[in-house]
Design an enzyme around this catalytic site. Structure first.
Site, PDB file in Angstrom:
ATOM      1  N   ASP A  99       0.829  -1.218   0.000  1.00 32.91           N
ATOM      2  CA  ASP A  99       0.000   0.000   0.000  1.00 32.91           C
ATOM      3  C   ASP A  99       0.858   1.261   0.000  1.00 32.91           C
ATOM      4  OD1 ASP A  99      -2.273  -1.528  -0.029  1.00 32.91           O
ATOM      5  OD2 ASP A  99      -2.692  -1.312   2.092  1.00 32.91           O
ATOM      6  N   CYS A 153      -5.785  -6.926 -19.881  1.00 32.92           N
ATOM      7  CA  CYS A 153      -6.693  -8.065 -19.787  1.00 32.92           C
ATOM      8  C   CYS A 153      -7.360  -8.278 -21.152  1.00 32.92           C
ATOM      9  CB  CYS A 153      -7.734  -7.820 -18.702  1.00 32.92           C
ATOM     10  SG  CYS A 153      -8.887  -6.467 -19.103  1.00 32.92           S
ATOM     11  N   CYS A 159     -16.523  -5.316 -16.378  1.00 35.08           N
ATOM     12  CA  CYS A 159     -16.305  -4.508 -15.170  1.00 35.08           C
ATOM     13  C   CYS A 159     -16.792  -3.080 -15.368  1.00 35.08           C
ATOM     14  CB  CYS A 159     -14.828  -4.525 -14.779  1.00 35.08           C
ATOM     15  SG  CYS A 159     -13.706  -3.858 -16.024  1.00 35.08           S
ATOM     16  N   CYS A 163     -20.036  -1.191 -13.102  1.00 34.19           N
ATOM     17  CA  CYS A 163     -19.548  -0.197 -12.137  1.00 34.19           C
ATOM     18  C   CYS A 163     -20.571   0.918 -11.918  1.00 34.19           C
ATOM     19  CB  CYS A 163     -18.234   0.389 -12.639  1.00 34.19           C
ATOM     20  SG  CYS A 163     -17.597   1.717 -11.588  1.00 34.19           S
ATOM     21  N   CYS A 201     -16.525  -2.543  -2.346  1.00 30.06           N
ATOM     22  CA  CYS A 201     -17.252  -2.967  -3.543  1.00 30.06           C
ATOM     23  C   CYS A 201     -16.424  -3.996  -4.300  1.00 30.06           C
ATOM     24  CB  CYS A 201     -17.534  -1.756  -4.442  1.00 30.06           C
ATOM     25  SG  CYS A 201     -18.373  -2.182  -5.987  1.00 30.06           S
TER      26      CYS A 201
END
Length: 280
Positions: A99, A153, A159, A163, A201
């Site tokens: 992170d 990808c 996706c 969303c 989410c």
């Protein structure tokens, strides 16, 4: 050293990793490198899978928040690995990050061969799809490694279609919205109620064909015991109230304090009451 790092990761059931020269990475926070005295060297990138069987059922939390906070695991893991490396290679410097990293983690992980970059911006691995945390070990040692070309990808667009932000349902991503402090607007409250999310989410990950493939093969689930312990997929205001501070601190949503998650749960429970009272 490269072989030893690989052994240490595999011993902890982390099997998705790769290596890069540090100068192939995009450095975003050079002060973190300076803090550990590492100006050049190498990086070991690794993916920590966190999805478990507990995530398959009904839940109102993002799958990464079903188990205990992964920062606790990462701290335990890296303390153990760094201790071993510093003892075996006292002439070298080492540091570990997740992170809050000096480098662009997703880009580096893709260049190290861990996976592709999805249209949702996430790293997608073949074995665990995008249900992974990215970590890295940095050293001033020069290890043999060659960066790979970053691959996208398959670009199916699933996706993007699901969303809420892309569809205009909300101005910010749903995950960010559930973490927002203070009073929400009526439209923001409505999104949380309609999407039934108390925290986070996973919509873009759930519809991803890479996820479907990994689940079909049975590789999606984390083999790491930590993420299978003390799982809690369906949080309620009652359960939250009964959590003492120590138990609460072990959860991924604790960093925002009780007020934010309590507010979201109240919105969901209000939705349940309205649904219950609606005429049939």
């Amino acid at each position: 050293m490269k072989k030893r790092i690989s052994e240490l990761l595999l011993a902890n059931r982390i099997d998705c990793f790769g290596f890069l020269p540090l100068d192939a990475c995009t450095v975003q926070k050079p002060h973190l490198l300076e803090r550990y005295g590492i100006q050049s060297g190498s990086v070991a990138l690794f993916a920590i899978p966190y999805y478990t069987r507990a995530c398959d059922g009904e839940r109102n939390l993002s799958s990464y928040a079903v188990g205990k906070d992964y920062h606790l695991y990462f701290r335990m893991l890296t303390e153990k690995i760094l201790e071993a490396l510093r003892a075996e290679f006292p002439q070298n410097r080492f540091a570990a990050f997740a992170d809050h990293s000096p480098i662009d983690e997703r880009r580096a992980a893709a260049m190290a061969g861990l996976g592709v970059i999805g249209q949702n911006g996430l790293l997608i691995t073949e074995k665990y799809s995008s249900y992974v945390f990215i970590g890295e070990l940095l050293t001033d040692a020069l290890l043999e490694a060659s960066p790979q070309e970053i691959s996208p990808c398959i670009g199916c667009g699933a996706c993007q279609k699901i969303c809420p932000q892309k569809s205009g349902e909300c101005a910010d991503c749903l995950s960010s919205l559930t973490q927002k402090k203070g009073v929400l607007s009526p439209s923001e409250e409505s999104v949380i109620r309609n999407r039934k999310s108390a925290w986070g989410c996973d919509l873009c990950q759930e519809v991803c064909p890479y996820t479907a493939s990994a689940k079909k093969r049975g590789t999606l689930y984390s083999p790491i015991g930590f993420f299978n312990e003390e799982t809690l997929a369906l949080l309620s205001a009652e359960i939250l109230t009964q959590m003492d501070d120590e138990a609460f601190s072990k959860r991924a949503y604790s960093w925002r304090g009780r007020e934010v998650i309590s507010r979201n749960l109240a919105l969901l429970e209000k939705r349940n009451d309205l649904t219950k009272d609606a005429p049939t």
